[in-house]
Enzyme design. Structure first.
Site, PDB file in Angstrom:
ATOM      1  CB  THR A 134      -0.914   0.001   1.246  1.00  0.00           C
ATOM      2  OG1 THR A 134      -1.753  -1.151   1.181  1.00  0.00           O
ATOM      3  CG2 THR A 134      -1.777   1.259   1.308  1.00  0.00           C
ATOM      4  CE  LYS A 159      -5.525  -0.980   0.614  1.00  0.00           C
ATOM      5  NZ  LYS A 159      -6.355  -1.961   1.336  1.00  0.00           N
ATOM      6  CE  LYS A 161      -5.088   2.443   2.853  1.00  0.00           C
ATOM      7  NZ  LYS A 161      -6.316   1.741   3.283  1.00  0.00           N
ATOM      8  CG  ASP A 189      -8.903   1.391   0.794  1.00  0.00           C
ATOM      9  OD1 ASP A 189     -10.074   1.816   0.887  1.00  0.00           O
ATOM     10  OD2 ASP A 189      -8.341   0.730   1.699  1.00  0.00           O
ATOM     11  CD  GLU A 215      -9.620  -2.171   0.348  1.00  0.00           C
ATOM     12  OE1 GLU A 215      -8.660  -2.406  -0.435  1.00  0.00           O
ATOM     13  OE2 GLU A 215      -9.534  -2.273   1.577  1.00  0.00           O
ATOM     14  CG  ASP A 240     -11.469  -2.785   4.465  1.00  0.00           C
ATOM     15  OD1 ASP A 240     -11.697  -3.624   5.365  1.00  0.00           O
ATOM     16  OD2 ASP A 240     -10.450  -2.063   4.474  1.00  0.00           O
ATOM     17  CE  LYS A 264      -8.230  -4.176   6.268  1.00  0.00           C
ATOM     18  NZ  LYS A 264      -8.581  -2.749   6.376  1.00  0.00           N
ATOM     19  CB  CYS A 292      -2.953  -6.285   7.698  1.00  0.00           C
ATOM     20  SG  CYS A 292      -1.910  -5.281   6.603  1.00  0.00           S
ATOM     21  CG  ASP A 319       1.131  -3.777   2.938  1.00  0.00           C
ATOM     22  OD1 ASP A 319       0.260  -3.927   3.821  1.00  0.00           O
ATOM     23  OD2 ASP A 319       1.157  -2.789   2.191  1.00  0.00           O
TER      24      ASP A 319
HETATM   25 MG   LIG Z   1      -9.310  -0.769   3.116  1.00  0.00          MG
END
Ligand SMILES: [Mg+2]
Length: 374
Positions: A134, A159, A161, A189, A215, A240, A264, A292, A319
């Site tokens: 991420t 990924k 953010k 995400d 996400e 999520d 998660k 996570c 990660d």
């Molecule tokens: Mg998320």
């Protein structure tokens, strides 16, 4: 094997750089570590990563919850694993990161007792699984630099953010795509940042850059809004924060609100409930990613073992341990090779052992100190 003693520790993992998402920025995670002792000194370890803005727990509340959960397990037999998970689930409402720590510690203990890796105890499906890494919200140059580094070490999936100002989000993602996009799969995400109609127009703009997986675009409780976004965009939508429990997964399936579900362990209350979510997802035709919190190596190891044993997990987002300056465990770091994570073929959670310099004991629960939960 009788559970003879449970120790509750606290410890902090510090990030190499501040981690910023649409919900806020942080530089450390204050964790709770659980050690469950069976007979002959054999023990299992587990970790709670309380993530207050996602699951509403802090280190302090997780410690308090852990005392309640420990009281319900002390003196019980590890052969009754299903019963023990039921006791954890019903020891108190919610507090899923504390529950996850006990679930992980019990799975670690019982797989050590059988002298097999946890993934094998759970029923291994694969030897390794691809992970993304991420990139948090940061300035464009830093994001590009991190993406270049990730490409160099063999990462194939990133990924990013988003969820701040849309034009700066788009520019940052575009710069990363232009730099490393060839051969790297990039998805975004938003961590609940957008209203449904806003999400549709924003996602269409990201789609014009080639993004096809998004996400949690809208707030966690708005499952109708999530379904509305899914029906009006061509991207795959991953739930999520909208899915913590198996019951949440059923709601998302019924409302056709997502194409994928991010599991998660800290949201579900551990592996035993993660298995239920994966089963619901698989039956509904929704693949899973396993994600996570900003958690340390104990919880990440548990996520890897779960993912290696679960067919419906198509890739992982495990990660956070590589972004830490320190670790609550001593010994070999968890392997990550060319963007893949694997178990290291030792028993239990591998060769993880608690690092006494990084954690401190808060409470010891023995049979004599057993408390009534309510
Ligand atoms: Mg998320």
């Amino acid at each position: 094997m009788k559970i003879e003693k449970i120790e509750i520790f606290k410890g902090t993992v510090y990030y190499k750089a501040p981690f910023k998402i649409s919900l806020g920025s942080s530089e450390q995670s204050d964790e709770v570590v659980i050690k469950i002792y069976g007979e002959n000194g054999l023990y299992g370890i587990g970790e709670a990563s309380p993530a207050s803005h996602i699951i509403g727990e802090t280190q302090e509340t997780a410690i308090a919850a852990s005392k309640v959960i420990a009281s319900s397990l002390i003196g019980e037999d590890t052969d009754d694993l299903g019963l023990l998970f039921d006791k954890i689930d019903h020891s108190l409402l919610r507090n899923t990161s504390a529950k996850a720590a006990f679930d992980i510690a019990l799975y670690d203990l019982i797989s050590k007792e059988h002298n097999v890796p946890l993934s094998k105890f759970l029923g291994k499906y694969r030897k390794k699984i691809e992970t993304d890494v991420t990139i948090g919200i940061m300035d464009n140059a830093s994001a590009v630099k991190k993406a270049e580094y990730l490409k160099k070490i063999g990462i194939k999936r990133i990924k990013m953010k988003v969820g701040e100002e849309i034009n700066s989000d788009l520019k940052r993602v575009e710069e990363v795509i232009n730099t490393v996009g060839n051969g790297i799969n990039i998805f975004i995400d938003a961590n609940q940042a957008w209203k449904p109609k806003e999400a549709i127009s924003n996602i269409r703009r990201f789609e014009s850059l080639g993004i096809d997986l998004v996400e949690q675009p809208v707030i966690a409780y708005d499952v109708d809004g999530l379904a509305f976004v899914r029906k009006n965009t061509s991207s795959r939508i991953m739930a999520d924060e909208s899915v913590h429990s198996p019951e949440d997964a059923i709601r998302v399936v019924k409302k056709e609100a997502a194409d994928m579900i991010n599991i998660k362990l800290m949201k579900s209350g551990g592996i035993h409930n993660a298995i239920k979510i994966a089963n619901i997802s698989e039956a509904a035709g929704l693949p899973n990613m396993v994600g996570c919190m900003m958690e340390g190596s104990i919880a990440i190891a548990a996520g890897i073992h779960f993912s290696l044993s679960t067919k419906n997990v198509i890739f992982v987002d495990l990660d956070s341990d590589i972004d830490m300056k320190n670790t609550l465990t001593s010994g070999m770091m968890l392997p990550m090779e060319n963007g893949f994570r694997m178990d290291d073929n030792f028993s239990g959670l591998g060769n993880l052992a608690l690092n006494g310099e990084e954690i401190s004991l808060v409470e010891t629960i023995k049979e004599g100190s057993r408390q009534k939960a309510f």
